[in-house]
Enzyme design. Sequence first.
Site, PDB file in Angstrom:
ATOM      1  N   ASP A 199      50.149  51.674  47.762  1.00  0.00           N
ATOM      2  CA  ASP A 199      49.630  52.843  48.194  1.00  0.00           C
ATOM      3  C   ASP A 199      48.553  53.269  47.386  1.00  0.00           C
ATOM      4  O   ASP A 199      48.198  52.746  46.512  1.00  0.00           O
ATOM      5  CB  ASP A 199      50.741  53.902  48.775  1.00  0.00           C
ATOM      6  CG  ASP A 199      50.629  54.649  49.720  1.00  0.00           C
ATOM      7  OD1 ASP A 199      49.282  55.374  49.812  1.00  0.00           O
ATOM      8  OD2 ASP A 199      51.146  54.637  50.771  1.00  0.00           O
ATOM      9  N   HIS A 265      45.062  53.876  52.420  1.00  0.00           N
ATOM     10  CA  HIS A 265      46.112  54.107  51.341  1.00  0.00           C
ATOM     11  C   HIS A 265      45.704  52.842  50.441  1.00  0.00           C
ATOM     12  O   HIS A 265      46.797  52.255  49.649  1.00  0.00           O
ATOM     13  CB  HIS A 265      47.517  53.896  51.747  1.00  0.00           C
ATOM     14  CG  HIS A 265      47.772  55.061  52.650  1.00  0.00           C
ATOM     15  ND1 HIS A 265      48.245  56.218  52.000  1.00  0.00           N
ATOM     16  CD2 HIS A 265      48.090  55.213  53.754  1.00  0.00           C
ATOM     17  CE1 HIS A 265      48.655  57.082  52.779  1.00  0.00           C
ATOM     18  NE2 HIS A 265      48.659  56.660  54.079  1.00  0.00           N
ATOM     19  N   ASP A 327      48.521  52.793  58.616  1.00  0.00           N
ATOM     20  CA  ASP A 327      48.611  54.282  59.003  1.00  0.00           C
ATOM     21  C   ASP A 327      47.513  55.061  58.256  1.00  0.00           C
ATOM     22  O   ASP A 327      47.188  54.737  57.432  1.00  0.00           O
ATOM     23  CB  ASP A 327      49.910  54.514  58.690  1.00  0.00           C
ATOM     24  CG  ASP A 327      50.281  54.456  57.058  1.00  0.00           C
ATOM     25  OD1 ASP A 327      50.049  53.392  56.601  1.00  0.00           O
ATOM     26  OD2 ASP A 327      50.807  55.512  56.491  1.00  0.00           O
ATOM     27  N   GLU A 328      47.124  56.046  58.841  1.00  0.00           N
ATOM     28  CA  GLU A 328      46.299  56.978  58.163  1.00  0.00           C
ATOM     29  C   GLU A 328      45.077  56.773  57.605  1.00  0.00           C
ATOM     30  O   GLU A 328      44.719  57.073  56.374  1.00  0.00           O
ATOM     31  CB  GLU A 328      47.152  58.074  56.939  1.00  0.00           C
ATOM     32  CG  GLU A 328      48.384  58.573  57.749  1.00  0.00           C
ATOM     33  CD  GLU A 328      49.474  59.348  56.832  1.00  0.00           C
ATOM     34  OE1 GLU A 328      49.887  60.456  57.090  1.00  0.00           O
ATOM     35  OE2 GLU A 328      49.565  58.741  55.606  1.00  0.00           O
ATOM     36  N   TYR A 419      62.894  60.996  59.212  1.00  0.00           N
ATOM     37  CA  TYR A 419      62.199  60.969  58.107  1.00  0.00           C
ATOM     38  C   TYR A 419      63.112  61.571  56.699  1.00  0.00           C
ATOM     39  O   TYR A 419      63.408  62.737  56.891  1.00  0.00           O
ATOM     40  CB  TYR A 419      60.887  61.532  57.876  1.00  0.00           C
ATOM     41  CG  TYR A 419      59.686  60.969  58.152  1.00  0.00           C
ATOM     42  CD1 TYR A 419      59.916  59.947  59.060  1.00  0.00           C
ATOM     43  CD2 TYR A 419      58.626  60.997  57.557  1.00  0.00           C
ATOM     44  CE1 TYR A 419      58.656  59.102  59.137  1.00  0.00           C
ATOM     45  CE2 TYR A 419      57.503  60.248  57.483  1.00  0.00           C
ATOM     46  CZ  TYR A 419      57.493  59.208  58.615  1.00  0.00           C
ATOM     47  OH  TYR A 419      56.685  58.399  58.891  1.00  0.00           O
ATOM     48  N   TRP A 469      60.286  58.727  51.950  1.00  0.00           N
ATOM     49  CA  TRP A 469      59.115  58.877  51.184  1.00  0.00           C
ATOM     50  C   TRP A 469      59.284  59.521  49.846  1.00  0.00           C
ATOM     51  O   TRP A 469      60.253  60.556  49.855  1.00  0.00           O
ATOM     52  CB  TRP A 469      58.079  59.247  51.929  1.00  0.00           C
ATOM     53  CG  TRP A 469      57.641  58.364  53.328  1.00  0.00           C
ATOM     54  CD1 TRP A 469      58.321  58.885  54.571  1.00  0.00           C
ATOM     55  CD2 TRP A 469      56.945  57.298  53.341  1.00  0.00           C
ATOM     56  NE1 TRP A 469      57.535  57.955  55.388  1.00  0.00           N
ATOM     57  CE2 TRP A 469      56.905  56.970  54.709  1.00  0.00           C
ATOM     58  CE3 TRP A 469      56.286  56.682  52.531  1.00  0.00           C
ATOM     59  CZ2 TRP A 469      56.447  55.972  55.268  1.00  0.00           C
ATOM     60  CZ3 TRP A 469      55.683  55.568  53.073  1.00  0.00           C
ATOM     61  CH2 TRP A 469      55.686  55.202  54.425  1.00  0.00           C
TER      62      TRP A 469
END
Length: 776
Positions: A199, A265, A327-328, A419, A469
């Site tokens: 990441d 990331h 993602d993101e 989550y 996470w």
Amino acid sequence: MRVLGVLRLRHVGWAALLCGSSVLAQSADPLPLTPLPQSIVHGTGSITIGDGATIAVVRGDPGAAAAARVLTAHVKVERGLRLTNREGEGAITLIRDASIKGDEAYRLVVSAGGIRVSASGDRGLLYGAMTVAQLLSPDRAFGKPVKVPAVTIEDAPRFGWRGLMLDPVRHFQPIESIYAVVDQMTSVKLNTLHLHLTDDQGWRFEVKRYPKLTEIGGWRTPPSTGNAPGPKVGGFYTQEQLKALVAYAAERGITIVPEIDLPGHAQALVAAYPEFGVFGDRPEVSHDWGVNPYLFDPGPKGVAFVKEVLDEVMAVFPGTYIHLGGDEAVKDQWERSPRVQAQIKALKLKDENQLQSWMIDEFGTYLASKGRRLIGWDEILEGGLPPSASIMSWRGEKGAVEAANQNHDVVLTPAPTLYLDSLQSDRSDEPPGRLSIQTLADVYRYEPMPAGIDAEKAKHVLGAQGNAWSEYLATPYQVQHMLFPRAAAIAEITWSAKEKRDFPSFLTRLDPQIQRWRRSGVEVADSAFAVGFQLRGTRGDALRANRASVALATQAPYGTIRYTLDGKVPTAKSPVYKAPLSLKPGVAIQAAAFDAAGNSTARPRIFDTSRAALLTRTSSELIACPRGAFGLRVPLTSESTENAPVFNVNLFDTCSAYPAAPLDVAKSFTIDIARLARHYGLAHEARALRSHFNVTTYGELVISARCIAAAKDKTVKPIVVASFPLPDPKTAPTRFSFSGSLPAMAGDEDLCFQFTSPLSDPFYAVERATLSEAAK
């Protein structure tokens, strides 16, 4: 809080402690098994298993031998009994039976003559053995023989993917802590461990062809709270370490799915090798949680680099799936790069999302050529889903429904429900995490088969997993606190039949599993079973009447609440809670719930009704100001390994409120303040940050009354109670206090604490607001 009053055990026959051997429940009571098997038929008679009992396996069957080893290890730790393995006859037998269909299916028969586990596959033998381990540790009678009643169990899982995800990137975790999680996943038949290995904040997988990925990318400088930052933190796993972990997990029925996150990331990657970034600049390894701008190069050089990395990943992780994130990935760098724009045009693609889809297809095809499959987060749907890709749906269930209906395999892991870095209660003693509270009941209630998937497409739902996470989980203790016991709920919703799931029954069966985990040295959160306290009326009401009315409750309907008022720890003989307690301020209530055997289900909690305590609110007891919401509970520093202090914060506006402050009672105040690092990658959400014009150099703390009422009614004007200039963050301590006098006002009024420090500075939070009846 779901219920008030007496909360009683529904099924407790198996929990009774006996002086000699312990006796499992008869047919009226559920067996102490989690997850719930598909079929249980009770018989007559029983067998007693004591120290030295034998496990028989067939010579030349390594799968059966492995299952016997795991069973022996679990029973030794969880029950204190020593089992021995041998060929031939034994009290417990593990044997192959080709008629049992499915690698994870098994049959378990208990009779007076012994315990027999039959299966056709290695995992079936292992899971049958884990059911035996649970039958041999039904209660707290550690070291005692166990009388196991006759029963026949036919069992197989509902879903093939039953998983957890660990994130050792944001906070590096020692590999020994991952072994501990693997052991306890096995005990409840979870079979997939997703490891998020790269990441912005770190690269944890050793790539021998590219050593700088870990030499540089594995370490980051902590964020500053105004003073000089601390030394670099981080770490990485060698390929040899990970191969050993993979083998250990495989013997316990667990496949490890590695994740190399791209194209976003990627800041740690670009910090190590700028030539694989978009613009060639070298950033620091990020210390900002959230979304950062760095993407990897989608051109031939970058694609070749990723394939070389994947070759080494595949050499370590032999499982079918390789996770490539997706993602993101905010596309600003690609949008601003002429070279990337030329690539999009040359490939005849519509936009940057289609470029990501093209890239995913490139890697999916490459993995397929090696006999592997690509899986990614649901953002990879946005440019059109390549035929080779599977989806992990985290932004709700929409991605899973869309992908499954297009004949792609999917795994459900929707935020916030699954989550597991979400807090489990609003209690002030919860460690850091996300404030989207997800209780044990919330997780258990989740149904992994989403509505909207066509019946003939349901086969594409592989299962579900919970994600932990680690932005706010710095230690193995904190990771385990978030995983357990909610991992048992994930195990049951992915293994057991939907129509047989029952939360009260689950709680009864969960209690012995919690004891097994704790005997194994695992931290298990007791949030669902802890007693919570609710003051009826406002604190001002209690102070003015000199009488506090307090209701007690637990989240989960399990156990009987008992309490004391004399400072002693409650026991199974303490008074039973039946109705709200009416007390003169000054008494401290201690309370805990107890099962029918007299065992406490959680450590006692305390509620102080003294006048000073009623006038004080900690950060966890404050609320967000009218135009905001608390999203996170954060530690004092990003690298703090302590569970406290913690601060409930709104990243977009540093404002909190003391609701219904009794300003007719209180005459003065002291506000304890903490300065926290502003280290959040907000990307395009940065536009939502609220800036307040500072009228002193470093901003102020402005305390105002009636601020909440003014937000609701424009005719109400807030009253500024006090204003304090903030000190220079480069020289001031990170924790300090302001004190002052309160204006005389009638009754309860809200108080808001607004910080006006520049957005370029660290941000502030109220640690504690203490009101006093004494004048300053």
